[in-house]
Scaffold this motif. Structure first.
Motif, mmCIF file in Angstrom:
data_model
loop_
_atom_site.group_PDB
_atom_site.id
_atom_site.type_symbol
_atom_site.label_atom_id
_atom_site.label_comp_id
_atom_site.label_asym_id
_atom_site.label_seq_id
_atom_site.Cartn_x
_atom_site.Cartn_y
_atom_site.Cartn_z
ATOM 1 N N ASP A 1 -58.775 -8.380 -64.031
ATOM 2 C CA ASP A 1 -58.350 -9.148 -62.786
ATOM 3 C C ASP A 1 -57.570 -8.340 -61.683
ATOM 4 O OD1 ASP A 1 -56.887 -9.463 -64.983
ATOM 5 O OD2 ASP A 1 -55.974 -11.346 -64.400
ATOM 6 N N GLY A 2 -56.660 -7.388 -62.380
ATOM 7 C CA GLY A 2 -55.801 -6.674 -61.521
ATOM 8 C C GLY A 2 -56.657 -5.786 -60.683
ATOM 9 N N TRP A 3 -57.556 -5.244 -61.311
ATOM 10 C CA TRP A 3 -58.490 -4.074 -60.674
ATOM 11 C C TRP A 3 -59.254 -4.805 -59.527
ATOM 12 C CZ3 TRP A 3 -64.115 -4.435 -61.319
ATOM 13 C CH2 TRP A 3 -64.691 -3.222 -60.663
ATOM 14 N N LEU A 4 -59.581 -6.080 -59.747
ATOM 15 C CA LEU A 4 -60.518 -6.797 -58.889
ATOM 16 C C LEU A 4 -59.776 -7.154 -57.598
ATOM 17 C CD1 LEU A 4 -63.059 -8.263 -58.079
ATOM 18 C CD2 LEU A 4 -61.877 -10.456 -59.137
ATOM 19 N N GLU A 5 -58.504 -7.621 -57.837
ATOM 20 C CA GLU A 5 -57.491 -7.904 -56.649
ATOM 21 C C GLU A 5 -57.448 -6.414 -55.743
ATOM 22 O OE1 GLU A 5 -53.677 -9.019 -58.108
ATOM 23 O OE2 GLU A 5 -54.818 -10.498 -59.266
ATOM 24 N N GLY A 6 -57.313 -5.452 -56.281
ATOM 25 C CA GLY A 6 -57.326 -3.912 -55.468
ATOM 26 C C GLY A 6 -58.480 -3.754 -54.654
ATOM 27 N N LEU A 7 -59.676 -4.372 -54.842
ATOM 28 C CA LEU A 7 -60.758 -4.059 -54.253
ATOM 29 C C LEU A 7 -60.654 -4.851 -52.633
ATOM 30 C CD1 LEU A 7 -63.645 -4.471 -56.863
ATOM 31 C CD2 LEU A 7 -62.622 -2.489 -55.905
ATOM 32 N N ALA B 1 -66.886 6.419 -60.703
ATOM 33 C CA ALA B 1 -67.695 6.557 -62.099
ATOM 34 C C ALA B 1 -67.048 5.407 -63.127
ATOM 35 C CB ALA B 1 -67.959 7.883 -62.539
ATOM 36 N N GLY B 2 -65.731 5.520 -63.102
ATOM 37 C CA GLY B 2 -65.189 4.653 -63.907
ATOM 38 C C GLY B 2 -65.179 3.364 -63.506
ATOM 39 N N GLU B 3 -65.081 2.900 -62.474
ATOM 40 C CA GLU B 3 -65.215 1.653 -61.886
ATOM 41 C C GLU B 3 -66.625 0.975 -62.301
ATOM 42 O OE1 GLU B 3 -62.278 0.774 -58.028
ATOM 43 O OE2 GLU B 3 -63.746 2.563 -58.039
ATOM 44 N N ARG B 4 -67.513 1.923 -61.784
ATOM 45 C CA ARG B 4 -69.014 1.686 -62.094
ATOM 46 C C ARG B 4 -69.137 1.049 -63.572
ATOM 47 N NH1 ARG B 4 -70.244 5.913 -58.504
ATOM 48 N NH2 ARG B 4 -70.662 7.345 -59.891
ATOM 49 N N GLN B 5 -68.544 1.857 -64.609
ATOM 50 C CA GLN B 5 -68.601 1.267 -65.986
ATOM 51 C C GLN B 5 -68.014 0.180 -66.059
ATOM 52 O OE1 GLN B 5 -67.089 4.670 -68.413
ATOM 53 N NE2 GLN B 5 -68.974 5.711 -68.214
ATOM 54 N N GLU C 1 -71.418 5.222 -74.852
ATOM 55 C CA GLU C 1 -70.495 5.785 -74.225
ATOM 56 C C GLU C 1 -70.229 5.160 -72.953
ATOM 57 O OE1 GLU C 1 -69.193 8.469 -75.198
ATOM 58 O OE2 GLU C 1 -70.588 9.719 -76.348
ATOM 59 N N ALA C 2 -69.909 3.524 -73.180
ATOM 60 C CA ALA C 2 -69.941 2.975 -72.023
ATOM 61 C C ALA C 2 -68.644 2.926 -71.230
ATOM 62 C CB ALA C 2 -70.147 1.347 -72.341
ATOM 63 N N THR C 3 -67.563 3.461 -71.737
ATOM 64 C CA THR C 3 -66.200 3.619 -71.066
ATOM 65 C C THR C 3 -65.699 5.007 -70.908
ATOM 66 O OG1 THR C 3 -65.343 3.134 -73.260
ATOM 67 C CG2 THR C 3 -65.294 1.302 -71.765
ATOM 68 N N SER C 4 -66.562 5.890 -70.996
ATOM 69 C CA SER C 4 -66.248 7.291 -71.068
ATOM 70 C C SER C 4 -65.499 7.835 -69.603
ATOM 71 C CB SER C 4 -67.601 8.295 -71.239
ATOM 72 O OG SER C 4 -68.494 7.825 -70.291
ATOM 73 N N ALA C 5 -65.679 7.074 -68.764
ATOM 74 C CA ALA C 5 -64.926 7.503 -67.655
ATOM 75 C C ALA C 5 -63.940 6.685 -67.100
ATOM 76 C CB ALA C 5 -66.112 7.637 -66.525
ATOM 77 N N SER D 1 -58.051 4.800 -58.583
ATOM 78 C CA SER D 1 -56.499 5.149 -57.826
ATOM 79 C C SER D 1 -56.873 5.931 -56.603
ATOM 80 C CB SER D 1 -55.591 5.368 -58.757
ATOM 81 O OG SER D 1 -55.928 6.710 -59.673
ATOM 82 N N GLY D 2 -57.905 6.800 -56.590
ATOM 83 C CA GLY D 2 -58.188 7.593 -55.576
ATOM 84 C C GLY D 2 -58.490 9.330 -55.869
#
Lengths: 593, 608
Positions: free
Chosen positions: A468-474, A491-495, A514-518, B393-394
């Motif tokens: 949820d924290g990540w979502l707020e930053g979008l 790439a990490g966000e896409r994962q 390898e679903a969280t490799s990035a 984070s950019g």
């Protein structure tokens, strides 16, 4: 075992058309009425010139001056015929468009669906650009022919028939002369057509190559700029563009030769008819008036013959397109849905078994050798091993992206090959390393597997995953557009999105390759904890080289060179002196400062 | 007369002129062939008349025919037919060459734009649309060159025909002068009705292509989640729209085609009706009426070529507008004249950098989202600097800014004190190289993917592959360096692609190497080998590395910690560990987690 999508089917022209009609049944629908209307149109087209000729002979050139009344009568009747013909032609056109567009839409959909039904390995043998061409430009070629060429062909054949009958009425010997002149053409034209057909097939293939080359400049835009290889890419594109241009010009020259030969024969026939006719006329076999009238009929005959030969050339173009589409539809799907024959497995905790499973990619050695593995329901298993050890292959076999060369993969004791796809996909979801995102909102991407999910469902899923924290930053929250292929995200966000998507789909077995490799370590740990809490009811299999995943699992399965070499809980394996202990030592060394 | 059609007509003439300028000689040849064909078509009628009058009639009247008479008949006829066919061949071949050459020319030009325009432009345009611009739209624009020369030949024919009519009888010529303009007007109205429908069909064709391309690219995900039926449904929506649009086009064409065909027929009937009256009043002879009727009937079919051209014009205009939009696109990166000096290592400096990207809302409104806020970073020459921060984070944006894949909205980026915006084209890639997280492979051989056409020996390629720890698997490929990797490297695994991409960077011996989590798909042990090989071979090179792993970070002289586009702290690893809470939490996450689990396990064991 894996099949490649044949670049084109090897059916002959007639079989291609038959198969084409089979695949687009709408093309036949109402065809009888359309043909009847077409026959009327043809009759109308012939009646008018004939009337004109009659008016000239009997009205204008009537003995004792022009017969005005007769001329007006004929002209009036002809005018009516013209109007009726026009209406028939309209109806034919509209019916033909409707039938062909409906039929080709069916074909397009069928080919599109089949492309998705082909196995992953088969799909990977074909460039995405060429795949696209098969359901777009190739189908368009067919529609061009059916709508413009098809009607012309029907009208022309009708006109050829009527003209022949009329010529026979005037002079059977001259009719024979006309047909004798055209006969060699009809024989040669088949060979011409074959050459033209091959040329157009080559053009379509070059179009595919060209699209593939152009797509590199679009999809590889970042790499091309990072390495300053614009010129090299340009050279590669130019090569493909030039190959296409050459092929197209080549096809054009061949089709011109074929077409002009028709025109040449038509002209020469006129010459022969004039010569033979003169001889016949001097021998009183026919009158001068009849000879001139016959010349007029020859024109009525040659014009549709030339049109027909031209259309037949277009037909080759269409057949080439048709062959490429049929090539897709008739490519067997190696990994196929058992459909109604298959079993539907009830939802709930799931058991996984690998029974003597071996797998080899086509044309290369085995990557898995006689793997036996039992995974109990509700357990969390980590599969680890070096790159190329075959661990991803296990995931692909489990989700039926591929089928084993030997042995069986069983879910709840049932061979996965006997499970209906709909049931399999509901129970088992794979999250690949590069989960593709669609050019749509974050919301739509996450609910891809469950379109009926509400905003709230999606928000809740993200909260449960600790995102949820990540979502707020979008910038726009769930409405954020992820861009094509999700490129507005990292790439990490896409994962993260791909994981949330699978999580929301709520399968009984989650396979993470390898679903969280990035993803950054602290987010990964958070995700892992969340999944741990939430996967209690379900089975999960994670393939990872970050061994934090293995540490958290109930059981670790170590794969080495296509065999399972160790298995057991982390804390046991790590104390041993096997492959896992070594892998873990090097992993742990990386984590220490 | 229609109002919308006239600008379209004017626009299309402008477009055609652009095309003709590209291939003036082939086009001229096509028109010449067409003129020959036009003259010979009218000529055929004339020759038949002459042969009948001078050879056939006398022979029939005499009741016998001489060989020389027959030869004369055959000679005249064959001659005119041959010339006619030669005209047709020249016209069609030259028209085809013109069309395909111009098409190829514009395909090159459009793709040059794709290569020239900045990355931000690419992000705004779906790839399916760009493919369609370079293929279908270019084709739609220049298809008009197929019927155009024929139509010009027809104009010559028409002029000759009308002159002939005027010479015979002015009243009768009026009919001709009505019929041909009527045909023209019918075509204009046709064009006005077609234009919007064709535009729509063309747009939908691009949409169909876009959906198909995206869906096929998503093939694996579609399979993994069992969404084949839903994807087919999504495709069906656009495919059905295209179907309806095409049927609408067909209805319009179906309405006008018969009208356009009927007009000359009605003209012929009128000639007969009026002609009979003129003959009765003694103004003209019956044979003159026949000649007029014949003229209209032989011209009626070719006149349709004008219709084909006019029918093609809306497509030309629409296609061109889409092609031209690409050609006119601006926002091209500009380059300066300066070079970055070649030396062992380069230093990079970002100063007060802001970066924003476009956000489009549902209504299509454009706003901007700031991803980087006033970032200042110093990467000293020869140093290794690590960029650390949570997902999103950019970090990647900063790597792109450093090597000028994108330009900042505020602030500046310099390499060796040269502002990157002042560097020549190709100057930045020649000193600084990026290995992105997501690698792109060309449909080429392994060698081609490493060298990218650069002048490197196989030995150098193997050395680079060795550093990237890729020698092993490349040696095992069927054709070694000559193995083709398939579209986007489909035949390689993610880790293999990353290693080839790394070799691609290493072989260039860059002064500044930027690694954006470039080993994420590689095993830890392999990664360690890569890092040590990099250190021993590229000693002196400046390295900017996005990393999560402690082992990588520890190698860095300096660490920069980012959160949400802001630099939170920077210093050595030890310093940050000590004073920066977010950093500490991030990099020790695994260790902490492992420790906690070990503790729990120990407790459990003790309890037992």
């Amino acid at each position: 075992m894996s099949t490649t999508i044949s670049s084109t089917s090897h059916l002959g022209t007639r079989d291609t058309l038959r198969r084409g009609l089979e695949l687009s049944p709408e093309l036949r629908r109402g065809l009888a009425v359309t043909l009847l209307l077409a026959a009327l149109t043809t009759a109308g087209r012939v009646v008018v010139p004939l009337a004109v000729q009659q008016v000239t002979d009997h009205g204008l050139l009537a003995e004792g001056g022009p017969d005005t009344a007769l001329v007006w009568r004929y002209v009036g009747l002809s005018a009516i015929a013209v109007v009726v013909t026009a209406f028939c032609a309209y109806a034919v056109n509209v019916r033909l468009f409707r039938a062909s567009e409906s039929g080709l839409a069916t074909l397009r959909l069928r080919a599109f669906r089949h492309m998705h039904d082909l196995s992953m390995l088969t799909q990977n043998t074909e460039r995405r650009g060429s795949m696209t061409a098969r359901v777009t430009t190739d189908v368009d070629t067919i529609s061009m022919f059916v709508q413009f060429g098809g009607i012309m062909l029907i009208l022309s054949l009708g006109q050829i028939l009527i003209a022949t009958v009329l010529m026979l009425v005037y002079s059977p010997p001259l009719t024979a002369v006309v047909w004798l002149c055209f006969l060699p053409l009809l024989l040669v034209i088949r060979r011409f057509q074959a050459a033209v057909g091959r040329a157009y097939t080559a053009v379509r293939e070059r179009v595919g190559d060209m699209l593939a080359a152009i797509s590199e400049s679009v999809v590889g835009a970042a790499t091309i700029r990072a390495y300053g290889v614009e010129e090299r890419t340009a050279a590669r594109i130019d090569e493909a563009v030039e190959a296409h241009r050459k092929a197209a010009v080549g096809a054009q020259v061949r089709s011109v030769v074929a077409f002009s030969s028709g025109q040449l024969v038509a002209g020469l026939t006129l010459a022969v008819v004039l010569v033979v006719g003169t001889v016949l006329a001097t021998n009183d076999a026919m009158t001068l008036g009849e000879l001139l009238a016959f010349l007029f009929l020859v024109n009525l005959f040659t014009q549709p013959v030339m049109q027909a030969t031209e259309v037949l050339n277009e037909l080759q173009n269409a057949v080439a397109g048709w062959r490429r589409v049929i090539g897709v539809v008739d490519t067997p799907a190696d990994v196929s849905d058992p459909g109604d024959e298959g079993q539907v497995l009830p939802r709930g905790p799931i058991t996984v078994d690998f029974d003597g499973v071996s797998f080899a990619y086509p044309g290369s050695g085995a990557v898995l050798h006689d793997v036996n593995l039992h995974i109990a329901p509700r357990s969390r298993v980590a599969i680890v091993g070096e790159t190329g050890s075959g661990k991803s292959t296990l995931a692909k076999l489990l989700t039926r992206l591929m089928d084993p060369t030997e042995g069986q993969v069983r879910l709840d004791g049932v061979d996965v090959r006997q499970v209906r796809f709909s049931s399999l996909r509901e129970r088992v979801v794979l999250v690949p390393q590069e989960g593709f995102l669609f050019d749509a909102s974050l919301l739509d991407n996450i609910r891809f597997g469950r379109p009926d999910a509400t905003d709230e469902d999606v928000r809740l899923a993200l909260t449960e995953l600790g995102l949820d924290g990540w979502l707020e930053g979008l910038p726009r929250g769930l409405a954020t557009d992820v861009g094509q292929r999700g490129e507005s995200l990292s790439a990490g966000e896409r994962q993260l999105v791909a994981l949330a998507r699978a999580y929301l789909a709520d399968p009984d077995l989650l396979v993470l390759d390898e679903a969280t490799s990035a993803v950054d370590p602290s987010t990964e740990v958070r995700l892992q904890r969340a999944l741990e809490g939430l996967t209690r009811g379900r089975t999960s299999i994670a393939i990872a080289h970050r061994l934090s995943t293995a540490e958290a699992a109930d059981e670790v399965v170590v794969v080495d060179a296509g065999r399972i070499v160790e298995r057991g809980p982390h804390h046991e394996l790590v104390r041993g002196d096997g492959v896992y202990a070594a892998l873990h030592a090097s992993w742990a060394a990386q984590q220490r400062s | 007369m229609s109002t919308a059609a006239v600008p379209t007509l004017r626009r299309s003439f402008g477009i055609i002129r652009i095309g003709v300028r590209r291939q003036p000689w082939w086009f001229a040849l096509a028109v010449a062939g067409s003129a020959l064909y036009g003259v010979m078509t009218v000529g055929t009628a004339w020759v038949i008349g002459r042969v009948t009058r001078e050879y056939v009639t006398p022979a029939v009247e005499a009741g016998e025919v001489t060989t020389s008479q027959l030869l004369a008949i055959a000679g005249w006829m064959v001659g005119v037919v041959l010339l006619n066919v030669i005209g047709v061949v020249i016209r069609r071949v030259a028209a085809g060459v013109t069309m395909y050459n111009v098409g190829a020319d514009f395909r090159r030009q459009v793709t040059r734009q794709y290569l020239r325009l900045p990355l931000s432009w690419h992000h705004r345009h779906p790839s399916g649309q760009l493919l369609s611009n370079a293929n279908a739209d270019v084709e739609a624009t220049w298809n008009v060159f197929a019927p155009l020369p024929m139509a010009l030949g027809v104009v010559i024919m028409l002029v000759a025909g009308v002159v002939q009519m005027l010479a015979v009888d002015q009243v009768m010529a009026l009919i001709g002068l009505t019929v041909f303009p009527a045909l023209f007007v019918a075509n204009m109205v046709f064009q006005r009705h077609m234009s919007p429908r064709v535009t729509r069909a063309q747009q939908l064709r691009a949409d169909v292509s876009e959906v198909a391309h995206e869906s096929f690219e998503a093939g694996l995900v579609v399979k993994a989640m069992g969404r084949e039926a839903e994807e087919t449904e999504r495709f069906a929506v656009v495919a059905n729209k295209l179907k309806d649009a095409n049927i609408a086009v067909g209805r319009t064409r179906g309405t006008f085609d018969p009208v356009i065909e009927a007009i000359p027929t009605i003209g012929t009937l009128l000639v007969l009706a009026v002609g009979t009256g003129r003959v009765a009043s003694g103004a003209i002879t019956p044979s003159e009426v026949v000649q007029m009727a014949y003229l209209i009937s032989i011209l009626a079919f070719p006149v349709r070529a004008l219709g084909w051209v006019l029918g093609e014009l809306p497509r030309t205009v629409v296609g061109w507008e889409r092609v031209d939009a690409v050609l006119r696109a601006t926002g091209e990166m500009t380059y300066g004249e300066r070079d970055i000096p070649e030396q062992g290592a380069s230093g990079a400096h970002l100063s007060g950098v802001d970066y924003l990207y476009d956000v489009v809302d549902e209504e299509g409104g454009l706003s901007q989202h700031q991803a980087i806020h006033g970032v200042t970073i110093e990467v000293p020459a020869g140093s290794t600097t690590a960029l650390v921060g949570p997902t999103g984070s950019g970090k990647s944006t900063l790597t792109n800014l450093t090597l000028r894949l994108v330009d900042p909205h505020r602030g500046s980026v310099t390499i060796d004190d040269v502002d990157v915006r002042e560097v020549t084209r190709g100057g930045v890639p020649s000193v600084g190289v990026l290995v992105p997280q997501q690698t792109f492979m060309f449909d080429d051989t392994v060698r081609g993917n490493v060298t990218l056409g650069g002048d490197f020996t196989d030995e150098q390629v193997w050395e680079a592959l060795e550093v990237a720890q890729a020698t092993g698997f490349v040696q095992h490929l069927e054709h070694g360096l000559d193995t083709r990797v398939g579209e986007r490297g489909a035949s390689l695994s993610g880790g293999q692609r990353q290693r080839v991409a790394l070799a691609r960077a290493v072989i260039r011996r860059p002064q500044l190497l930027v690694l954006d989590d470039a080993t994420s798909a590689v095993d830890p042990s392999v990664e360690l080998s890569i890092l040590s090989a990099l250190r021993s071979t590229s000693a002196g090179t400046t390295v900017l590395v996005v990393a999560y792993r402690m082992s990588t970070i520890v190698l860095a002289d300096d660490v920069i910690y980012l959160e949400r586009g802001h630099v939170i702290d920077h210093g050595t690893h030890a310093e940050l560990l000590d004073r920066c809470e977010g950093y500490e939490r991030l990099v020790t996450a695994y260790a902490r987690e492992a420790a906690e689990r070990a503790a729990v396990a120990a407790d459990e064991e003790a309890a037992q």
